[in-house]
Design a protein around this motif. Sequence first.
Motif, PDB file in Angstrom:
ATOM      1  N   ALA A   1       0.822  -1.216   0.000  1.00 38.57           N
ATOM      2  CA  ALA A   1       0.000   0.000   0.000  1.00 38.57           C
ATOM      3  C   ALA A   1       0.855   1.265   0.000  1.00 38.57           C
ATOM      4  O   ALA A   1       0.458   2.298  -0.560  1.00 38.57           O
ATOM      5  N   THR A   2       2.042   1.209   0.606  1.00 37.99           N
ATOM      6  CA  THR A   2       2.826   2.428   0.830  1.00 37.99           C
ATOM      7  C   THR A   2       3.216   3.157  -0.456  1.00 37.99           C
ATOM      8  O   THR A   2       3.110   4.391  -0.508  1.00 37.99           O
TER       9      THR A   2
ATOM     10  N   ASP B   1       9.476  -7.798  -6.498  1.00 37.17           N
ATOM     11  CA  ASP B   1       8.761  -9.054  -6.267  1.00 37.17           C
ATOM     12  C   ASP B   1       7.393  -8.999  -6.920  1.00 37.17           C
ATOM     13  O   ASP B   1       6.934  -7.925  -7.336  1.00 37.17           O
TER      14      ASP B   1
ATOM     15  N   ARG C   1       3.388 -11.302  -6.974  1.00 38.09           N
ATOM     16  CA  ARG C   1       2.557 -12.453  -6.597  1.00 38.09           C
ATOM     17  C   ARG C   1       2.255 -13.269  -7.856  1.00 38.09           C
ATOM     18  O   ARG C   1       2.253 -12.712  -8.955  1.00 38.09           O
TER      19      ARG C   1
ATOM     20  N   ASN D   1       1.546  -6.670  -8.415  1.00 36.24           N
ATOM     21  CA  ASN D   1       2.383  -5.483  -8.202  1.00 36.24           C
ATOM     22  C   ASN D   1       2.603  -4.728  -9.505  1.00 36.24           C
ATOM     23  O   ASN D   1       2.760  -3.505  -9.510  1.00 36.24           O
TER      24      ASN D   1
ATOM     25  N   HIS E   1       9.388  -8.516   6.824  1.00 34.31           N
ATOM     26  CA  HIS E   1       9.675  -8.980   5.454  1.00 34.31           C
ATOM     27  C   HIS E   1       9.876  -7.786   4.529  1.00 34.31           C
ATOM     28  O   HIS E   1       9.405  -6.677   4.812  1.00 34.31           O
TER      29      HIS E   1
ATOM     30  N   ALA F   1      10.360  -7.058  -0.009  1.00 35.93           N
ATOM     31  CA  ALA F   1      10.091  -7.739  -1.275  1.00 35.93           C
ATOM     32  C   ALA F   1       9.268  -8.984  -0.901  1.00 35.93           C
ATOM     33  O   ALA F   1       8.321  -8.866  -0.125  1.00 35.93           O
TER      34      ALA F   1
ATOM     35  N   LYS G   1       4.172   0.213  11.732  1.00 37.64           N
ATOM     36  CA  LYS G   1       5.567  -0.085  11.361  1.00 37.64           C
ATOM     37  C   LYS G   1       6.557   0.378  12.437  1.00 37.64           C
ATOM     38  O   LYS G   1       7.764   0.148  12.301  1.00 37.64           O
TER      39      LYS G   1
END
Length: 252
Positions: free
Chosen positions: A47-48, A76, A78, A88, A150, A152, A203
Amino acid sequence: MSSVRPETRVLADPASVGRAAADFILDCTGRALHAGGWFTIALSGGATPRTLYALLASSPWKESFPFNTMHFFWADERCVPPDHAESNFKLASDAFLSHVPVQPSQIHRIHGEEGPEAAAEAYEKELALFFGAALPRFDLVLLGVGEDGHTASLFPGTRELSEKNHTVLPVHLPDARRSRVTLTLPVLNQATQVLFLATGTAKAAILHDIIAEGNPNQCPAGLVRPEHGSLLWMIDNAAASRLPGPRGEAAT
Ligand code: 6PG
């Protein structure tokens, strides 16, 4: 491990992080082009970076970037088709790349829809071909961090973290999350510049561990330390709330 000291820049809020990141990336393109050649960037999901991607497709950044010299890769992906809500590639394409003058030949997405093994193998080959080297050196790698540390698709406690030979790996997660494909630590740590973006109080604890405590739990994001490059964390006040030091201001 690198002796380069990571830098941390704290800004007021997510919008300020987005603006500061857009300016920073623009500066990076200037430095790379001064050295000649292409500007290569690996993008991330999550989201960032959404705010950043939208800014890059708007004024004044849209008119300022040397888009014809840029090549876009991903840190990375999905294992979903490119039009899937969790892709992504789709995130960056919808918010950014489809609004700026880049040719399809400048976009090097990970073909997650082919399955983790085939997509990882094809992407590794594509990187080797483009960079003409076994270990690609990106001008910039844009990363995020999960609350578990985590980055990537490198997750805590997994064997992918000890990979030494491959630049890209398939990732099979032990739960319902999607299979993925990820760049490995050797290639992340070969980058000229790594830029982490993190916002929000969720975070704060992991940033305290990584930045203030020196990554005692060896979480993946804290293992990204470019060997011959620079590392910058751009974070907002909420994410920095457990770090020592002054609070950040709004970026205009
Ligand atoms: C992804 C990422 C991942 C992300 C972090 C942070 O595909 O989701 O590349 O590593 O950067 O999970 O995600 P948020 O920005 O959503 O917190």
